[in-house]
Design an enzyme around this catalytic site. Structure first.
Site, short mmCIF file in Angstrom:
data_model
loop_
_atom_site.label_atom_id
_atom_site.label_comp_id
_atom_site.label_asym_id
_atom_site.label_seq_id
_atom_site.Cartn_x
_atom_site.Cartn_y
_atom_site.Cartn_z
N GLU A 182 0.84 -1.21 0.00
CA GLU A 182 0.00 0.00 0.00
C GLU A 182 0.86 1.25 0.00
OE1 GLU A 182 -3.17 0.62 -1.08
OE2 GLU A 182 -3.65 -1.02 0.29
N HIS A 183 0.45 2.21 -0.80
CA HIS A 183 1.16 3.49 -0.90
C HIS A 183 2.59 3.30 -1.37
CE1 HIS A 183 -1.41 6.80 0.40
NE2 HIS A 183 -1.96 6.02 1.31
N ASP A 217 3.01 2.18 -4.90
CA ASP A 217 2.99 2.16 -6.38
C ASP A 217 3.76 3.36 -6.93
OD1 ASP A 217 1.02 3.82 -5.34
OD2 ASP A 217 -0.41 3.47 -6.96
N SER A 229 -26.72 3.18 -17.98
CA SER A 229 -26.30 2.29 -16.89
C SER A 229 -27.52 1.87 -16.10
CB SER A 229 -25.32 3.03 -15.97
OG SER A 229 -25.20 2.35 -14.74
N GLY A 237 -13.97 1.38 -2.48
CA GLY A 237 -12.54 1.07 -2.54
C GLY A 237 -12.28 -0.25 -3.25
N LEU A 238 -13.28 -0.77 -3.97
CA LEU A 238 -13.11 -2.05 -4.66
C LEU A 238 -12.90 -1.83 -6.16
CD1 LEU A 238 -15.83 -4.12 -2.76
CD2 LEU A 238 -13.37 -4.05 -2.38
N SER A 264 -14.74 -0.05 -8.64
CA SER A 264 -15.81 -0.16 -9.63
C SER A 264 -15.44 0.63 -10.88
CB SER A 264 -17.13 0.36 -9.05
OG SER A 264 -17.09 1.76 -8.86
N ASP A 282 -5.18 -0.96 -10.61
CA ASP A 282 -6.59 -1.38 -10.68
C ASP A 282 -6.94 -1.96 -12.04
OD1 ASP A 282 -6.50 -0.23 -8.24
OD2 ASP A 282 -7.91 1.40 -8.67
N TYR A 326 -2.64 12.72 0.85
CA TYR A 326 -2.06 11.88 -0.20
C TYR A 326 -0.87 12.60 -0.85
CZ TYR A 326 -1.75 9.18 -4.55
OH TYR A 326 -1.31 8.43 -5.60
P1 ADP Z 1 -14.21 2.94 -6.78
O1 ADP Z 1 -13.45 2.76 -8.05
O2 ADP Z 1 -13.38 2.65 -5.57
O3 ADP Z 1 -15.50 2.19 -6.75
P2 ADP Z 1 -14.34 5.61 -7.80
O4 ADP Z 1 -14.77 6.89 -7.23
O5 ADP Z 1 -12.98 5.52 -8.38
O6 ADP Z 1 -14.58 4.49 -6.68
O7 ADP Z 1 -15.34 5.18 -8.96
C1 ADP Z 1 -16.73 5.18 -8.74
C2 ADP Z 1 -17.41 5.94 -9.86
O8 ADP Z 1 -17.37 5.17 -11.08
C3 ADP Z 1 -18.89 6.15 -9.61
O9 ADP Z 1 -19.09 7.31 -8.83
C4 ADP Z 1 -19.42 6.31 -11.03
O10 ADP Z 1 -19.15 7.61 -11.52
C5 ADP Z 1 -18.56 5.35 -11.83
N1 ADP Z 1 -19.21 4.04 -11.97
C6 ADP Z 1 -18.71 2.84 -11.61
N2 ADP Z 1 -19.58 1.84 -11.90
C7 ADP Z 1 -20.67 2.42 -12.47
C8 ADP Z 1 -21.91 1.93 -12.98
N3 ADP Z 1 -22.22 0.64 -12.95
N4 ADP Z 1 -22.79 2.84 -13.48
C9 ADP Z 1 -22.49 4.15 -13.50
N5 ADP Z 1 -21.34 4.66 -13.02
C10 ADP Z 1 -20.42 3.83 -12.51
MG MG Z 2 -11.70 3.93 -8.65
#
Ligand code: ADP
Ligand code: MG
Length: 384
Positions: free
Chosen positions: A31-32, A34, A65, A121-122, A124, A169, A221
């Protein structure tokens, strides 16, 4: 037809040509570091983002979405430029944009169904980017390799979305393997699969989303990165990768106390990642647990990026039988992970919920995952 194919048909009036998916991730350890040319050891989780795509005969990009009320957002290929559009559409559009810089694309209809918890933090965001990239790569027969797809999707997030993320990621979302973690060298982006097959051991990775986000300390950060850069300059080396733990300890007098402990985190964390690889190869999960605990202590005491909620989650997990636990991600909130016996899941989650309640914290969310498969095509409508 799968659910996403049906929804696509309803929304856009035709069936998709292709369905692709990509997972979120957890970084086991590293962690921290990279940004200090270190090593990270993430694995892909079972939660995925699925996208359905269809090429169009014009230059129009339509995106919807299922997590954003099915509203259709419309753009043209020509009009794409960084930081435009609704914030969430920048993730998929950014990927279309990086591909369109390299290859002639047609318009696209895109439907997103993201089952990776958003903002926990996973990652998405990487799951979304990598599912789109995997789909476009296949749909236009571009044959771009996984390392280059990782660079492209990182570029999409850096430039089009405006988030200065590293490459971990996207790399793990694309390259993950079931039963494995990925040792990624942030210096040259080389990677190696490391066995992390915990299911047969009756083990599980518990993810605890503390739901805390201490925005007052967001500048932390940049401050931590600056400390690492100062240490590098003052020690006259090219990166913290180039100094061993012993050597750093011998040269402690050359650094001010804060710079020294920041550098000590980075250098010891790099060593812990390599020790974790050795432990995994030997299937020594007790040792892995000790390394997770040591990582947390270093992030808490030397890097000072933990917070009360993260410490509470980690301490309570360990007090209730976890083999090891640590905060993950940037810190000051977000998630922690705990390596646990599957039999202890209920006890540990109940104990953490109880401790949070007692401390007056927001209720935490729990997820569990095993190391899973990276991005791939799940359905293909057209004969190729
Ligand atoms: P993490 O990557 O940790 O989940 P982030 O802030 O980096 O958090 O990314 C989350 C953002 O990605 C959401 O706020 C949205 O803008 C976008 N996002 C991710 N998945 C979707 C989805 N299924 N539909 C719409 N937006 C999404
Ligand atoms: Mg992210």
């Amino acid at each position: 037809m799968s659910e996403i194919q049906n929804r696509f048909q309803d929304l856009f009036g035709t069936a998709p040509e292709i369905v692709a998916q990509a997972p979120g991730r957890v970084n086991l350890i590293g962690e921290h570091i990279d940004y200090s040319d270190g090593f990270v050891l993430p694995f892909a989780i079972k939660d995925v983002t699925t996208v359905a795509l269809r090429r169009r005969t014009d230059e129009v990009i339509r995106i919807a979405s299922l997590q954003r009320s099915h509203e259709i957002f419309e753009f043209t290929l020509e009009s794409l430029s960084p930081l435009t559009g609704e914030p969430w559409t920048r993730y998929p559009l950014g990927v279309v944009w990086v591909f369109s810089e390299l290859h002639k694309l047609s318009g696209l209809d895109i439907l997103v169904d993201g089952r990776v918890p958003l903002g926990a933090g996973l990652s998405s965001s990487a799951a979304l980017e990598c599912s789109i990239a995997t789909g476009i790569n296949e749909l236009f027969d571009l044959r771009i390799g996984l390392a280059d797809l990782a660079r492209l999707t990182q570029r999409a997030e850096n430039i089009f979305v405006g988030v200065p993320c590293g490459i971990m990621d996207q790399s793990i979302s694309l390259m993950g393997r079931a039963g494995s973690a990925l040792l990624l060298d942030c210096r040259d982006l080389s990677s190696k699969n490391i066995p992390f097959d915990i299911a047969p051991e009756n083990l599980e990775l518990l993810i605890i989303d503390t739901q805390a986000h201490h925005s007052l300390v967001d500048g932390g950060y940049a401050e931590r990165r600056a400390s690492c850069e100062r240490a590098v300059a003052e020690l006259g080396i090219s990166s913290l990768r180039d100094i061993s733990v012993t050597e750093l300890l011998n040269r402690q007098a050359e650094l001010d106390p804060v710079t020294f402990i920041r550098a000590r985190h980075a250098v010891t964390e790099m060593a812990r990642v390599l020790s974790a690889v050795t432990a995994l190869e030997a299937r020594d999960f007790a040792e892995l647990g000790r390394l997770l605990n040591a990582s947390h202590a270093s992030l808490r005491d030397d890097y000072t990026v933990s917070c009360l909620e993260l410490d509470c989650a980690v301490d309570t997990a360990i007090a209730n039988g976890a083999i090891g636990a640590r905060m993950v991600g940037g810190g000051f909130g977000g998630s922690a992970i705990a390596l646990i016996s599957k039999d202890d899941t209920a006890t540990i989650t109940a104990a953490i919920s109880g401790a949070f309640k007692k401390a007056g914290f927001k209720a935490p969310r729990f997820f569990t995952s095993l190391p899973s498969e990276g991005a791939h095509i799940t359905e293909r409508a057209l004969p190729r």
